[in-house]
Design an enzyme around this catalytic site. Structure first.
Site, PDB file in Angstrom:
ATOM      1  CE  LYS A  32      87.961  99.855 -91.581  1.00 58.06           C
ATOM      2  NZ  LYS A  32      87.166 100.529 -92.546  1.00 58.06           N
ATOM      3  N   GLY A  35      86.610 105.490 -91.521  1.00 55.47           N
ATOM      4  CA  GLY A  35      86.872 106.908 -91.259  1.00 55.47           C
ATOM      5  C   GLY A  35      85.785 107.826 -91.773  1.00 55.47           C
ATOM      6  N   GLY A  68      90.837 107.851 -92.743  1.00 59.91           N
ATOM      7  CA  GLY A  68      91.236 108.486 -93.992  1.00 59.91           C
ATOM      8  C   GLY A  68      91.040 109.994 -94.039  1.00 59.91           C
ATOM      9  CG  ASP A 185      86.951  97.775 -95.629  1.00 56.88           C
ATOM     10  OD1 ASP A 185      86.647  98.215 -94.503  1.00 56.88           O
ATOM     11  OD2 ASP A 185      86.566  98.307 -96.693  1.00 56.88           O
ATOM     12  CE  LYS A 244      83.247  99.956 -96.959  1.00 61.34           C
ATOM     13  NZ  LYS A 244      84.669 100.110 -96.726  1.00 61.34           N
TER      14      LYS A 244
END
Length: 291
Positions: A32, A35, A68, A185, A244
């Site tokens: 993952k 951004g 983002g 996430d 997270k």
């Protein structure tokens, strides 16, 4: 270009990586790529190189990405002010159009192009493709922010079986044709769990779980799920780190062996984590089995 390493030293590095290459060859590793970790162009190039290297040695890499900052930039250009509630972007219909345009379009295809330029074979997908990510509204106050209701892993598995690196933008959809902004996430945890990935790597813009958020030297290199929950109760895991770590725990509960939170701005952090003794970031795992 001379790197300061002799050929013998380079050969030694490669032989030390051999047991790790054997361990991960043929295994699924989900990355993952947040951004905020993508902002530096040189680092982005290095991350793509690392992913292609893993792919070349036989690791089945799946790349999920955020975007983002680029969404914020486009909203600013269009005169829309971003609004967040508990870290989630309030998403009206116009904002959803921007999210889809930036994530499924610009960011996704830029990463696919970079991977191809580095020698990989990549295909971009969004969660809309073959209803990969099915979703429903998470909270009416958030608009088109989605909660995942199902994962169709078939398109990802098909691409992996045909030797591609799937590159996925985390947009969801429902049976009525609505599209949803999905937390990257959360999507990574669900997809990694469905794939029974050997590793989920969460690349972000922080070093990992820190005892003191202001001091990178207080990095906690490894925690079990139980220890992570205790750190949460103690207030060590707080703010943006809470969702997270919750995603890490959820991924492990869904069948992922180990999850790593790492700083995507550190050169070659993925290779350090997977192919050396040293590792990088914070490893989260169940704690009951052998490492």
């Amino acid at each position: 270009m001379h790197s300061g390493f002799s050929n013998a030293e380079r050969a030694e590095v490669l032989t030390q990586a051999l047991p790790y290459i054997k361990r991960y060859r043929g295994e699924v590793v989900v990355v993952k790529y947040g951004g905020n970790a993508m902002i530096n162009e040189e680092r982005k190039q290095q991350v793509m190189e690392d992913i292609v290297l893993l792919w070349l040695i036989g690791v089945r890499v799946v790349l999920l990405h955020g975007g983002g900052p680029e969404i914020n930039e486009m909203m600013d250009r269009l005169g829309k002010k971003p609004e967040f509630v508990n870290g989630l972007r309030v998403t009206d219909r116009e904002t959803m159009d921007i999210v889809q345009m930036i994530l499924a379009g610009k960011v996704n295809k830029t990463l696919v192009n970079l991977l191809e330029m580095k020698g990989g074979r990549a295909v971009g997908l969004s969660g809309i493709d073959d209803r990969l990510i099915e979703a429903k509204p998470k909270d009416p106050a958030l608009g088109y922010v989605g909660e995942i209701t199902g994962i169709n892993i078939v398109p990802i598995a098909d691409l992996l079986d045909k030797g591609y690196i799937p590159v996925i933008s985390t947009i969801g959809c429902d049976a009525e044709g609505n599209t949803y902004n999905i937390n990257g996430d959360t999507a990574a945890a669900c997809i990694a769990g469905t794939l029974r990935a050997k590793r989920l790597i969460m690349m972000t813009d922080i070093a990992g779980i820190l005892r003191d958020p202001a001091d990178p030297a207080t990095l906690i290199p490894e925690v079990t799920v139980d220890e992570a929950e205790q750190l949460y109760r103690d207030g060590v895991i707080s703010g943006g780190m809470i969702p997270k770590v919750e995603c890490c725990i959820e991924a492990i509960r869904q069948g992922v062996k180990k999850v790593i939170i790492m700083d995507g701005r550190v050169p070659h952090s993925i290779l350090m984590e997977l192919l050396t003794d040293e590792g990088a970031g914070t490893l989260v795992w169940e704690g009951e089995t052998d490492k």
